[in-house]
Each structure stands twice: as structure tokens, then as C-alpha cells.
Design a protein around this motif. Structure first.
Motif, PDB file in Angstrom:
ATOM      1  N   VAL A   1       0.851  -1.192   0.000  1.00 41.82           N
ATOM      2  CA  VAL A   1       0.000   0.000   0.000  1.00 41.82           C
ATOM      3  C   VAL A   1       0.886   1.242   0.000  1.00 41.82           C
ATOM      4  CG1 VAL A   1      -1.817   1.278   1.202  1.00 41.82           C
ATOM      5  CG2 VAL A   1      -1.770  -1.225   1.325  1.00 41.82           C
ATOM      6  N   ALA A   2       0.747   2.072  -1.012  1.00 41.10           N
ATOM      7  CA  ALA A   2       1.438   3.359  -1.056  1.00 41.10           C
ATOM      8  C   ALA A   2       0.448   4.451  -0.690  1.00 41.10           C
ATOM      9  CB  ALA A   2       1.996   3.613  -2.450  1.00 41.10           C
ATOM     10  N   VAL A   3       0.832   5.291   0.260  1.00 46.28           N
ATOM     11  CA  VAL A   3      -0.006   6.412   0.673  1.00 46.28           C
ATOM     12  C   VAL A   3       0.765   7.692   0.383  1.00 46.28           C
ATOM     13  CG1 VAL A   3      -1.237   7.507   2.570  1.00 46.28           C
ATOM     14  CG2 VAL A   3      -1.039   5.002   2.496  1.00 46.28           C
ATOM     15  N   VAL A   4       0.164   8.566  -0.393  1.00 42.94           N
ATOM     16  CA  VAL A   4       0.830   9.789  -0.834  1.00 42.94           C
ATOM     17  C   VAL A   4       0.037  10.991  -0.329  1.00 42.94           C
ATOM     18  CG1 VAL A   4       1.514  11.142  -2.846  1.00 42.94           C
ATOM     19  CG2 VAL A   4       1.792   8.648  -2.862  1.00 42.94           C
ATOM     20  N   TYR A   5       0.716  11.858   0.428  1.00 45.94           N
ATOM     21  CA  TYR A   5      -0.006  12.997   1.012  1.00 45.94           C
ATOM     22  C   TYR A   5       0.479  14.327   0.474  1.00 45.94           C
ATOM     23  CZ  TYR A   5       4.036  13.512   4.165  1.00 45.94           C
ATOM     24  OH  TYR A   5       5.305  13.687   4.672  1.00 45.94           O
ATOM     25  N   GLY A   6       1.293  14.287  -0.583  1.00 43.45           N
ATOM     26  CA  GLY A   6       1.759  15.516  -1.193  1.00 43.45           C
ATOM     27  C   GLY A   6       2.666  15.190  -2.353  1.00 43.45           C
ATOM     28  N   ASN A   7       3.136  16.225  -3.010  1.00 42.65           N
ATOM     29  CA  ASN A   7       4.022  16.043  -4.167  1.00 42.65           C
ATOM     30  C   ASN A   7       4.927  17.262  -4.207  1.00 42.65           C
ATOM     31  OD1 ASN A   7       5.231  15.560  -6.625  1.00 42.65           O
ATOM     32  ND2 ASN A   7       3.357  15.652  -7.834  1.00 42.65           N
ATOM     33  N   THR A   8       5.874  17.310  -3.253  1.00 39.55           N
ATOM     34  CA  THR A   8       6.657  18.542  -3.094  1.00 39.55           C
ATOM     35  C   THR A   8       7.518  18.830  -4.313  1.00 39.55           C
ATOM     36  OG1 THR A   8       8.426  17.390  -1.915  1.00 39.55           O
ATOM     37  CG2 THR A   8       6.688  18.368  -0.579  1.00 39.55           C
ATOM     38  N   THR A   9       7.855  17.792  -5.084  1.00 40.26           N
ATOM     39  CA  THR A   9       8.639  18.032  -6.300  1.00 40.26           C
ATOM     40  C   THR A   9       7.751  18.420  -7.479  1.00 40.26           C
ATOM     41  OG1 THR A   9       8.549  15.678  -6.818  1.00 40.26           O
ATOM     42  CG2 THR A   9      10.484  16.446  -5.621  1.00 40.26           C
ATOM     43  N   ARG A  10       6.427  18.378  -7.259  1.00 32.94           N
ATOM     44  CA  ARG A  10       5.464  18.725  -8.315  1.00 32.94           C
ATOM     45  C   ARG A  10       5.751  17.973  -9.612  1.00 32.94           C
ATOM     46  NH1 ARG A  10       4.369  25.144  -6.809  1.00 32.94           N
ATOM     47  NH2 ARG A  10       4.355  24.725  -4.581  1.00 32.94           N
ATOM     48  N   SER A  11       6.073  16.710  -9.474  1.00 36.42           N
ATOM     49  CA  SER A  11       6.449  15.876 -10.613  1.00 36.42           C
ATOM     50  C   SER A  11       5.276  15.027 -11.066  1.00 36.42           C
ATOM     51  CB  SER A  11       7.566  14.906 -10.211  1.00 36.42           C
ATOM     52  OG  SER A  11       8.563  15.560  -9.487  1.00 36.42           O
ATOM     53  N   GLU A  12       5.367  14.575 -12.299  1.00 37.22           N
ATOM     54  CA  GLU A  12       4.479  13.509 -12.759  1.00 37.22           C
ATOM     55  C   GLU A  12       4.727  12.268 -11.923  1.00 37.22           C
ATOM     56  OE1 GLU A  12       5.425  12.942 -16.903  1.00 37.22           O
ATOM     57  OE2 GLU A  12       3.605  14.012 -17.504  1.00 37.22           O
ATOM     58  N   LEU A  13       3.710  11.454 -11.802  1.00 35.70           N
ATOM     59  CA  LEU A  13       3.886  10.141 -11.193  1.00 35.70           C
ATOM     60  C   LEU A  13       4.219   9.168 -12.323  1.00 35.70           C
ATOM     61  CD1 LEU A  13       3.469   8.114  -8.776  1.00 35.70           C
ATOM     62  CD2 LEU A  13       1.158   7.836  -9.638  1.00 35.70           C
ATOM     63  N   VAL A  14       5.359   8.523 -12.223  1.00 36.36           N
ATOM     64  CA  VAL A  14       5.771   7.567 -13.253  1.00 36.36           C
ATOM     65  C   VAL A  14       6.112   6.237 -12.582  1.00 36.36           C
ATOM     66  CG1 VAL A  14       7.408   7.051 -15.105  1.00 36.36           C
ATOM     67  CG2 VAL A  14       6.707   9.421 -14.690  1.00 36.36           C
ATOM     68  N   LEU A  15       5.408   5.191 -12.990  1.00 29.64           N
ATOM     69  CA  LEU A  15       5.681   3.849 -12.461  1.00 29.64           C
ATOM     70  C   LEU A  15       6.007   2.920 -13.625  1.00 29.64           C
ATOM     71  CD1 LEU A  15       2.797   3.537  -9.828  1.00 29.64           C
ATOM     72  CD2 LEU A  15       5.148   4.315  -9.469  1.00 29.64           C
ATOM     73  N   PRO A  16       6.858   1.922 -13.389  1.00 30.90           N
ATOM     74  CA  PRO A  16       7.262   1.034 -14.490  1.00 30.90           C
ATOM     75  C   PRO A  16       6.087   0.174 -14.963  1.00 30.90           C
ATOM     76  CG  PRO A  16       8.102   0.220 -12.396  1.00 30.90           C
ATOM     77  CD  PRO A  16       7.504   1.566 -12.117  1.00 30.90           C
ATOM     78  N   PRO A  17       6.185  -0.351 -16.197  1.00 35.94           N
ATOM     79  CA  PRO A  17       5.079  -1.123 -16.768  1.00 35.94           C
ATOM     80  C   PRO A  17       4.594  -2.264 -15.873  1.00 35.94           C
ATOM     81  CG  PRO A  17       6.706  -0.650 -18.453  1.00 35.94           C
ATOM     82  CD  PRO A  17       7.291  -0.170 -17.161  1.00 35.94           C
ATOM     83  N   ASP A  18       5.489  -2.863 -15.114  1.00 36.24           N
ATOM     84  CA  ASP A  18       5.075  -4.004 -14.279  1.00 36.24           C
ATOM     85  C   ASP A  18       4.675  -3.570 -12.874  1.00 36.24           C
ATOM     86  OD1 ASP A  18       7.442  -3.325 -13.083  1.00 36.24           O
ATOM     87  OD2 ASP A  18       8.258  -5.355 -13.062  1.00 36.24           O
ATOM     88  N   TRP A  19       4.276  -2.286 -12.705  1.00 38.97           N
ATOM     89  CA  TRP A  19       3.973  -1.772 -11.360  1.00 38.97           C
ATOM     90  C   TRP A  19       2.955  -2.646 -10.644  1.00 38.97           C
ATOM     91  CZ3 TRP A  19      -0.960  -0.418  -9.942  1.00 38.97           C
ATOM     92  CH2 TRP A  19      -1.887  -0.193 -10.976  1.00 38.97           C
ATOM     93  N   GLY A  20       1.970  -3.146 -11.381  1.00 41.22           N
ATOM     94  CA  GLY A  20       0.961  -3.978 -10.741  1.00 41.22           C
ATOM     95  C   GLY A  20       1.283  -5.462 -10.867  1.00 41.22           C
ATOM     96  N   ARG A  21       1.683  -5.864 -12.046  1.00 40.51           N
ATOM     97  CA  ARG A  21       1.900  -7.285 -12.313  1.00 40.51           C
ATOM     98  C   ARG A  21       2.973  -7.877 -11.405  1.00 40.51           C
ATOM     99  NH1 ARG A  21       1.466 -11.406 -12.376  1.00 40.51           N
ATOM    100  NH2 ARG A  21       1.069 -13.059 -13.890  1.00 40.51           N
ATOM    101  N   ALA A  22       3.975  -7.071 -11.080  1.00 42.97           N
ATOM    102  CA  ALA A  22       5.076  -7.582 -10.248  1.00 42.97           C
ATOM    103  C   ALA A  22       4.723  -7.555  -8.763  1.00 42.97           C
ATOM    104  CB  ALA A  22       6.341  -6.761 -10.495  1.00 42.97           C
ATOM    105  N   ARG A  23       3.612  -6.935  -8.406  1.00 40.43           N
ATOM    106  CA  ARG A  23       3.189  -6.866  -6.992  1.00 40.43           C
ATOM    107  C   ARG A  23       1.662  -6.885  -6.938  1.00 40.43           C
ATOM    108  NH1 ARG A  23       6.016  -2.879  -8.879  1.00 40.43           N
ATOM    109  NH2 ARG A  23       7.936  -3.633  -7.928  1.00 40.43           N
ATOM    110  N   PRO A  24       1.086  -8.077  -7.183  1.00 42.49           N
ATOM    111  CA  PRO A  24      -0.376  -8.186  -7.274  1.00 42.49           C
ATOM    112  C   PRO A  24      -1.066  -7.595  -6.054  1.00 42.49           C
ATOM    113  CG  PRO A  24       0.656 -10.255  -7.874  1.00 42.49           C
ATOM    114  CD  PRO A  24       1.752  -9.368  -7.352  1.00 42.49           C
ATOM    115  N   GLY A  25      -2.142  -6.890  -6.315  1.00 45.81           N
ATOM    116  CA  GLY A  25      -2.948  -6.332  -5.231  1.00 45.81           C
ATOM    117  C   GLY A  25      -2.406  -5.031  -4.675  1.00 45.81           C
ATOM    118  N   VAL A  26      -1.329  -4.512  -5.243  1.00 41.06           N
ATOM    119  CA  VAL A  26      -0.766  -3.250  -4.758  1.00 41.06           C
ATOM    120  C   VAL A  26      -1.776  -2.115  -4.948  1.00 41.06           C
ATOM    121  CG1 VAL A  26       0.297  -2.496  -6.932  1.00 41.06           C
ATOM    122  CG2 VAL A  26       1.394  -1.924  -4.753  1.00 41.06           C
TER     123      VAL A  26
END
Lengths: 307, 307
Positions: free
Chosen positions: B216-241
Motif C-alpha cells: 500500500v502506497a499512501v501519498v499525502y503531497g508532491n513537493t517536487t510537483r512531478s508527474e507520477l511515473v511507475l514502471p510497466p510491471d507496477w501492478g503485475r510484479a506486486r499483485p494487489g498493490v
């Protein structure tokens, strides 16, 4: 008995080979298979598996031997079940916890279309909580999972927005309960509360930003194999938003798939869910149907019928 | 009465001006403010607000007028509360549902450090469910929210991994319960079950991929004001994330912030939570402290003391 084995010659390379009869373990029933369905995930596996690999998750047929402990359906019962991956066979041993009785009025072919596609939609949409009065955006809505998700969301009282890759893929979705049917380019439908996606990439980005405060995105695949990219304000502009991966074979470890299949079959028998069997082919000549599935020209499920 | 108002000259431009006394509405108590804390979000607001804007979420002081309906604390009670944004004032009217009594042994300054920072960590970590025996990765662990999150996760039985922008920012985190203290470059600590982040960008990407199945990732801000970028296997490599945004002023609409503040104060009184007041300054000369906060050279919270 006979089973479909990969030949190692790409996703459509399958041949019938003699394999040992399955032996039912504790809590398992032996099923004479009458129909199986094919999922795109199986084609992907077939493409990368060595020759001689057995495949198959979705099976429907008749119990020929009940579980030794007396649990589950009796011999002669028509059942559908979720196999771990060798279901494209004349017989299969399945845990009774993954079996459900097929009610009258539902054919073996229809039932065989359900396990992977309908349970993926079922568990995925449940991550979003109650859907009554909410807007659910389904991407990839023209395929097997998508067409079931559209129906389940509509049956749960949602306003359904369906996005597909082309107008042809969207045929029939309005009749299944979608209030808006759109292509990815048009991206019509306005704000949404729930997103159900397996396309990934730009489609997911475009769909995600339609989510409102507290919205829930459920992702069950990434057919474009793209990075997930969301704009900097992905959270700030929609407080409380969340994104969930759902993977069926992980999910069922915490669920009761037999009971859930039973609930889905009940919806089918009641006329509230149509499994959307678009192509039925004999299991000894599946290649043409599989090619159409791979090419996304099947608006629904492909089912193979055993003799 | 006096209040701190923006001058329109950047994040540190604040001046004391005479403003009307607050009038308590239904269900509101009137509080004589003794200490307020400053959050980076308030500096960001100060930087973009027109001259004459009032700010301030975190206040601690003494009740001078109980709520007219008799609910909430009596006059003379030391309380801490969460204001909607004009708390940097000598007096403030606050809903009793957002107030908690300060127990003996906890100072006004310590209490004032809690509302925004500790409730953000509290509600954020609660999205991840039970933490006992799980690994919690906290990024931005050197700041006000991060230092509280490290302590709350450790107190809940988690193994805590703390990442900061520099070794200096990580000082004291081991004593607060972090088993691993690392920089973003080192990214030490191995796999995690929960991620708590407000940095965004590459740090979030790097942290996300440490998540395991069901993470579980919990994000409460984005101080770098960046895009969120996750690799293609973000879900497949960690089912139920899953990935969740938490925004305090959205969250409290569904929660009971007064009761939750009370629980946090109870942890403070029991010696299980230290609000990490790193800098205390008089409220009529806050600029130096605010500059240090903006420059990330404060390892904890900045509190302003009223006369």
C-alpha cells in the motif's frame, strides 16, 4: 485422455496429445469437460511457453467423481470452475471451492466464459465499494472482461461509461447498460467515480483524470505494457483518490471463488448478465478463433466446445 | 485582537495587524491562542496569497468561552485544535469536534505541533491497515510529518525504513524507531509493505518498486510537483498493490479529528510520541524560523509562541 498442448510455435500453436488422466486430490472433484474459454492472457502464455505446456483456466462440464470427503457437487452435476492452468483437457480435477453448479437456462458454453473474465470484473469492481448512483468508466469495454464489467456495474446501479479502441468494438455496449459509448480519442462521458482498466498507458492516464474526489481506479492488466504516467496534480486535484491492482489468481486466495461464481451464474440465470460468448469453435480446430481473439476482432468471449 | 497577515511579499512576508475578534458559532469554543505551528503548506499558501490573507491551521491555547450548547471543553481547559486557516491569531473560534484537551506533561508548543502533521500521518498510515510486523518505508522522513510517521509506524509494531534527502536530515530517526535510515540515493532497506510519501517524482518511483505483493502506497503531497511515473510491471510484479492519496482537509470530513487528536496526545503523554518541535520562535519575529523551514534545515516542526 486428450489435452491441448502448446507446440512452441506461437500463440496459436496448439495440438491434441494424449496425457495421463487426472487424479482427484483431497477436496477435489473430477470433471468431464464440455467447454472451455480462452483468455488473452492464455494466448500470451502460449506465445512464450515451451512446446508441451498445458494451459486452461476456464472449464465447464459434468462431475464424474465427487470429492472423496463428500463435499461439493455430486456426480452428474453440471459445473463450471477455475483451474490453475491445465483445464484445456477432457477431464480435470478441481477443488470444490472453485466450482459452482450451473443453473438451468445457462449453457455449458456460457458458463465456461465466466470464471476468469467475470471474476476479474467482480473482484475488481468490488474494490470500489457500492456502485449505486456512481459513474463507472470501463476502458477496453469491447472485450470479454469489459463487456461483463459494463453489465455488472449497470446491474449494481451505476451510470456506465464505456470506452473502446474503435466504434466497432463498442457495438452492443449500449444494450448491455452503457449510457455513454465512446472511443479513447473522443474520451466522452465526463467525470467518473470508478475506473476499471487494463489498457494502461495513455488510455489509463486519460481515464484517470476523469476521476473525481475520492475516486477509485482499478487496474487488472496493462495490455500496452506502458509505464503508468499521471499528471503532477493526480492526487491534489482529486483528494482521496486511489489506484488498485487486481490480479485474479492473487485475489482468489482471499476470496471464495466458488461462491462468487455461483452468484455470477445466478445473475446469468436471472437474465441480468450475459456472458457474451461471441465465438464458439470446436476444440480440435481453435486456431481461427484464437487469431480473431488476438486481433481484438471478437466482441466478447471465445469458447471451445469439446466433443 | 492581533493576527498574522500576509504582506504579499513572499512566503515570509507576515505582519501583525488588528482584526475583529472572532465570534463563536454554534458548537464552537473560543480559544485564547498560546502557540501555533507552521506547515510547509502554509508557506506555499503565503507565497501566492494576496496581502492581508490570514493563515494558520495548528493552534494550542486555553478555552476562554465554552460552546454555547455546553458541548466540549470548559473555560480554562488547555486545548489543541485544527483551524480552517485563520489560526495565527490571538483568539480563534473552533468547532469542539476539532478540539482535544492537552494532557498534563504535554506543553502547548508540543500540542501545537500536532494537528496537521500528526493527523496527516495518522490518517495516512491507517489507510494501510494493521502495521504490526510489516515494513513501512517513510520518505521525507526528516521533516515534521515524516518524523511523526516514523514514530507512529514503529509504535504500531512496524519495521520502519526512513529515507531522507541527506544524512543530516536523518539525524535522530534511529532514536525515533527507524531500523534503517538511508538517503534517496542509497535507497536502502529492501522490500516494503507500506510506503508513506510526499516527495513524488523519482523518489516515489524508487520507493514504490520496493513494495511487495499487496503493498500500500499512501501519498499525502508532491513537493517536487512531478508527474507520477511507475514502471510497466507496477501492478503485475506486486499483485494487489494500491496507491492512495490522502489530503487532511478532505479526510477529516469523514473522521473525528478531535478524538484522533486526543489519541495522539495520549501517545505523547505516555512518552510514545514526540512531536519533534525543532524550532520555537516568538510569533512577532517568525521570519528566520520560516526561512529555515522552507530551506529544509529544520528536522521537525517550527512552533511560534504567542505572548
Amino acid at each position: 485422455m486428450k489435452a491441448l498442448l502448446t507446440t512452441g510455435e506461437g500463440p496459436f500453436g496448439l495440438s491434441h496429445e494424449e496425457v495421463p488422466d487426472p487424479v482427484a486430490g483431497p477436496g477435489e472433484a473430477l470433471v468431464r469437460v464440455r467447454a472451455v474459454s480462452v483468455n488473452r492472457g492464455e494466448l500470451a502464455l502460449a506465445a512464450v511457453s515451451p512446446a508441451g505446456t498445458r494451459l486452461g483456466w476456464d472449464v465447464a462440464g459434468t462431475v464424474v467423481e465427487a470429492a472423496a470427503d463428500g463435499s461439493g457437487p455430486a456426480p452428474g452435476t453440471r459445473v463450471v470452475g477455475l483451474a490453475d492452468g491445465a483445464g484445456w483437457s477432457e477431464r480435470v480435477a478441481l477443488p470444490v471451492s472453485r466450482l459452482a453448479e450451473i443453473p438451468a437456462g445457462v449453457t455449458d458454453e456460457q458458463a465456461a466464459a465466466l470464471p476468469v473474465a467475470a471474476l476479474t470484473a467482480w473482484y475488481g469492481l468490488r474494490k470500489a465499494g457500492p456502485l449505486l448512483g456512481r459513474t463507472v468508466l470501463v476502458t477496453g469495454a469491447g472485450g470479454g472482461v469489459g463487456r461483463i464489467a459494463v453489465q455488472l456495474a449497470a446491474a449494481a446501479g451505476a451510470r456506465v461509461v464505456a470506452w473502446t479502441g474503435s466504434p466497432e468494438r463498442g457495438q452492443g455496449l449500449a444494450e448491455l447498460g452503457a449510457e455513454v459509448v465512446s472511443t479513447y480519442e473522443e474520451a466522452a462521458g465526463g467525470g467518473s467515480d470508478v475506473l476499471f482498466d487494463s489498457v494502461g498507458g495513455e488510455v489509463l492516464t486519460r481515464a484517470f483524470v476523469t476521476l473525481r474526489r475520492g475516486g477509485v481506479a482499478v487496474v487488472y492488466g496493462n495490455t500496452t505494457r506502458s509505464e503508468l504516467v499521471l499528471p503532477p496534480d493526480w492526487g491534489r486535484a482529486r483528494p482521496g483518490v486511489s489506484l488498485h491492482n487486481v490480479f485474479l489468481f492473487d485475489e482468489i486466495e482471499r476470496q471464495d471463488p466458488g461462491a462468487d461464481l455461483g452468484a455470477l451464474l445466478g445473475l446469468c440465470a436471472a437474465g441480468r448478465l450475459d456472458p457474451q460468448v461471441a465465438v464458439t469453435a470446436p476444440w480440435d480446430d481453435p486456431a481461427e478463433a484464437l487469431k480473431r481473439l488476438e486481433g481484438r476482432s471478437v466482441n466478447g468471449k471465445v469458447v471451445l466446445r469439446l466433443p
